[in-house]
Design an enzyme around this catalytic site. Structure first.
Site, mmCIF file in Angstrom:
data_model
loop_
_atom_site.group_PDB
_atom_site.id
_atom_site.type_symbol
_atom_site.label_atom_id
_atom_site.label_comp_id
_atom_site.label_asym_id
_atom_site.label_seq_id
_atom_site.Cartn_x
_atom_site.Cartn_y
_atom_site.Cartn_z
ATOM 1 N N ILE A 49 0.833 -1.208 0.000
ATOM 2 C CA ILE A 49 0.000 0.000 0.000
ATOM 3 C C ILE A 49 0.872 1.264 0.000
ATOM 4 C CG2 ILE A 49 -1.756 1.275 1.316
ATOM 5 C CD1 ILE A 49 -2.773 -1.374 -0.004
ATOM 6 N N GLY A 77 -5.721 -1.902 8.560
ATOM 7 C CA GLY A 77 -5.240 -2.933 9.486
ATOM 8 C C GLY A 77 -5.242 -2.467 10.927
ATOM 9 N N ARG A 118 -8.938 -12.973 -1.439
ATOM 10 C CA ARG A 118 -7.665 -13.499 -1.976
ATOM 11 C C ARG A 118 -6.803 -13.956 -0.787
ATOM 12 N NH1 ARG A 118 -5.407 -10.830 1.302
ATOM 13 N NH2 ARG A 118 -4.374 -8.817 1.075
ATOM 14 N N ALA A 157 -18.486 -6.501 8.438
ATOM 15 C CA ALA A 157 -19.722 -5.753 8.706
ATOM 16 C C ALA A 157 -19.465 -4.670 9.761
ATOM 17 C CB ALA A 157 -20.814 -6.703 9.186
ATOM 18 N N CYS A 216 -9.496 -2.801 2.240
ATOM 19 C CA CYS A 216 -9.863 -2.923 0.818
ATOM 20 C C CYS A 216 -11.281 -3.477 0.655
ATOM 21 C CB CYS A 216 -8.858 -3.805 0.097
ATOM 22 S SG CYS A 216 -8.435 -5.318 0.979
ATOM 23 N N HIS A 246 -10.227 -9.789 -4.613
ATOM 24 C CA HIS A 246 -11.343 -10.338 -3.830
ATOM 25 C C HIS A 246 -12.602 -10.301 -4.697
ATOM 26 C CE1 HIS A 246 -8.974 -9.586 -0.171
ATOM 27 N NE2 HIS A 246 -8.961 -8.302 -0.418
HETATM 28 P P1 NAD Z 1 3.136 -4.738 3.635
HETATM 29 O O1 NAD Z 1 3.663 -5.758 4.554
HETATM 30 O O2 NAD Z 1 3.114 -4.992 2.186
HETATM 31 O O3 NAD Z 1 3.921 -3.379 3.837
HETATM 32 C C1 NAD Z 1 4.265 -2.874 5.068
HETATM 33 C C2 NAD Z 1 5.635 -2.230 4.950
HETATM 34 O O4 NAD Z 1 6.002 -1.707 6.193
HETATM 35 C C3 NAD Z 1 6.719 -3.242 4.544
HETATM 36 O O5 NAD Z 1 7.524 -2.667 3.547
HETATM 37 C C4 NAD Z 1 7.502 -3.462 5.837
HETATM 38 O O6 NAD Z 1 8.869 -3.727 5.593
HETATM 39 C C5 NAD Z 1 7.331 -2.140 6.515
HETATM 40 N N1 NAD Z 1 7.452 -2.228 7.945
HETATM 41 C C6 NAD Z 1 7.434 -3.326 8.722
HETATM 42 N N2 NAD Z 1 7.609 -2.979 10.016
HETATM 43 C C7 NAD Z 1 7.742 -1.645 10.018
HETATM 44 C C8 NAD Z 1 7.992 -0.718 11.022
HETATM 45 N N3 NAD Z 1 8.122 -1.068 12.303
HETATM 46 N N4 NAD Z 1 8.091 0.579 10.671
HETATM 47 C C9 NAD Z 1 7.984 1.003 9.378
HETATM 48 N N5 NAD Z 1 7.754 0.138 8.381
HETATM 49 C C10 NAD Z 1 7.652 -1.166 8.702
HETATM 50 O O7 NAD Z 1 1.702 -4.371 4.168
HETATM 51 P P2 NAD Z 1 0.515 -3.712 3.338
HETATM 52 O O8 NAD Z 1 -0.233 -4.795 2.670
HETATM 53 O O9 NAD Z 1 1.038 -2.570 2.545
HETATM 54 O O10 NAD Z 1 -0.408 -3.205 4.523
HETATM 55 C C11 NAD Z 1 -0.206 -1.933 5.138
HETATM 56 C C12 NAD Z 1 -1.531 -1.509 5.748
HETATM 57 O O11 NAD Z 1 -2.502 -1.385 4.711
HETATM 58 C C13 NAD Z 1 -2.128 -2.490 6.763
HETATM 59 O O12 NAD Z 1 -2.835 -1.760 7.732
HETATM 60 C C14 NAD Z 1 -3.098 -3.294 5.915
HETATM 61 O O13 NAD Z 1 -4.123 -3.888 6.677
HETATM 62 C C15 NAD Z 1 -3.629 -2.214 4.997
HETATM 63 N N6 NAD Z 1 -4.192 -2.694 3.733
HETATM 64 C C16 NAD Z 1 -3.609 -3.699 3.032
HETATM 65 C C17 NAD Z 1 -4.188 -4.140 1.853
HETATM 66 C C18 NAD Z 1 -3.613 -5.275 1.063
HETATM 67 O O14 NAD Z 1 -4.360 -5.973 0.421
HETATM 68 N N7 NAD Z 1 -2.302 -5.476 1.043
HETATM 69 C C19 NAD Z 1 -5.342 -3.524 1.365
HETATM 70 C C20 NAD Z 1 -5.884 -2.452 2.074
HETATM 71 C C21 NAD Z 1 -5.315 -2.054 3.269
#
Ligand code: NAD
Length: 348
Positions: free
Chosen positions: A14, A116, A174, A201, A146, A226
């Site tokens: 993201i 998250g 997914r 929900a 998402c 999804h």
């Molecule tokens: P990700 O694991 O792909 O990315 C997170 C990044 O943060 C990684 O590059 C990781 O190295 C880094 N990271 C880890 N620990 C860290 C720390 N202590 N400080 C700074 N950076 C750190 O995760 P993501 O999928 O991008 O998810 C990020 C947020 O977005 C979460 O809250 C997730 O729930 C939400 N989200 C994810 C999706 C999805 O499908 N991937 C969709 C919507 C929302």
């Protein structure tokens, strides 16, 4: 007019998309990103000319690999108005308490968190088609997940037009994002969670507290998108053509004709996005299959697909403008975001 100075913490699925979107916006400046792992993501950022910051105790790890960082997260926070936190779920609270909160309280920073995190992390949970105006009174915003973003987009649009009495949805999730090589299930359909209702929900209710919604969810072995099976009871009788007309007013919802286009799967949606040379094959629009839209009196049923990696990106960009109290927000913001990101231009 000065640009909105933005930083992004977490450069994963993201965060890297938000960073690229911020860099493209004419009214925003991407001041830097925060990374904690010195890996290829550093080299990508460097090649794109994005300044990389880290946390104090990781500086040596970057140095050991010959990766030059601009400074610490504290140095970045001093230079920006808005931090977009895209760290893994749960870390947002940690960063809020350790770094952001004192600056927010002094009026020097505003923050955006991702889905998250628990909703208590921020002043409001957000979807641009539902409660964009609330951002103007907030100092921190949580962009819902998402799946919740996909549900809220269509629920709010139909609620405004016809009134939504209740929603029942089954979410076929997914298993992992394409880059994740250690997650499953590999060959199974997993209940997620086993009990009904699922948390989705409740997440919808963080934005629409009064909506009658229940959800169930399963995880399947795919990484692409999804799919939701959505059943609604509306406050009025509706015809299929009325639903399609209403949805077509919104760039972020695309109604696709499976019979006409042959796009009857998530694989084909993704292939079309690749053929259109969309960056990273991203599909920030909610995709609704026209053929699946079925009405009977005031009942409505349809199937929709959500590209988990990119659907929340436009919401993050609008939330930044809401926090920055930009002129003409939210309508001008939504238009600008869509036009810069090419949203709505997907097969007609
Ligand atoms: P990700 O694991 O792909 O990315 C997170 C990044 O943060 C990684 O590059 C990781 O190295 C880094 N990271 C880890 N620990 C860290 C720390 N202590 N400080 C700074 N950076 C750190 O995760 P993501 O999928 O991008 O998810 C990020 C947020 O977005 C979460 O809250 C997730 O729930 C939400 N989200 C994810 C999706 C999805 O499908 N991937 C969709 C919507 C929302």
């Amino acid at each position: 007019m000065s640009k909105i100075r933005v930083g992004v913490n977490g450069y994963g699925t993201i965060g890297k998309r938000i960073a690229d979107a911020v860099a493209k916006m004419p009214d925003m400046e991407l001041v830097g990103i925060v990374k904690v792992t010195p890996d290829y993501g550093y080299l990508v950022a460097e090649q794109k000319g994005i300044p990389v910051y880290t946390i104090k105790d990781r500086i040596d790890k970057f140095k050991d690999k010959g990766f030059k960082v601009e400074g610490t997260i504290e140095d970045l926070l001093e230079q920006i108005e808005i931090i977009v936190d895209a760290t893994p779920g749960g870390y947002g609270f940690y960063y809020k308490e350790k770094y952001y909160e004192k600056l927010i309280n002094k009026g020097k920073l505003k923050a955006i968190y991702q889905g998250g995190e628990k909703s208590e992390v921020a002043d409001i949970s957000f979807n641009a088609y539902c409660n964009a105006e609330e951002a103007l009174k907030a100092n921190s915003i949580r962009i819902v997940s998402c799946n919740t973003t996909g549900l809220l987009r269509v629920i709010c649009v139909l609620n405004n037009a016809f009134g939504v009495e209740k929603v029942r949805a089954t979410i076929i999730r997914r298993a992992a994002d394409p880059k994740e090589d250690k997650r499953g299930p590999v060959n199974s359909v997993k209940l997620n969670p086993p009990k009904i209702p699922s948390h989705h929900a409740l997440d919808v209710k963080t934005v629409m507290p009064n909506i009658d919604i229940e959800t169930a969810a399963v995880i399947v072995p795919t990484t692409l998108m999804h799919v939701h099976s959505v059943y609604m009871v509306l406050k009025t009788k509706v015809r299929v053509d009325e639903i399609i007309d209403e949805l077509s007013n919104y760039n972020r919802i695309l109604v696709i004709d499976a019979e006409k286009t042959g796009i009857d799967s998530t694989a084909k949606i993704v292939e079309a996005a690749r053929d259109l040379l969309r960056s990273r094959y991203d599909i920030p629009e909610l995709i609704i299959w026209k053929d699946s839209i079925y009405t009977r009196e005031n009942e409505l049923w349809f199937l929709q697909a959500v590209h988990q990696e990119s659907i929340v990106v436009p919401e993050n960009i609008d939330a930044i403008r809401g926090l920055a109290r930009t002129d003409g927000y939210p309508d001008k913001s939504i238009k600008l975001t869509d036009s810069v990101l090419g949203i709505g231009k997907f097969l007609g």
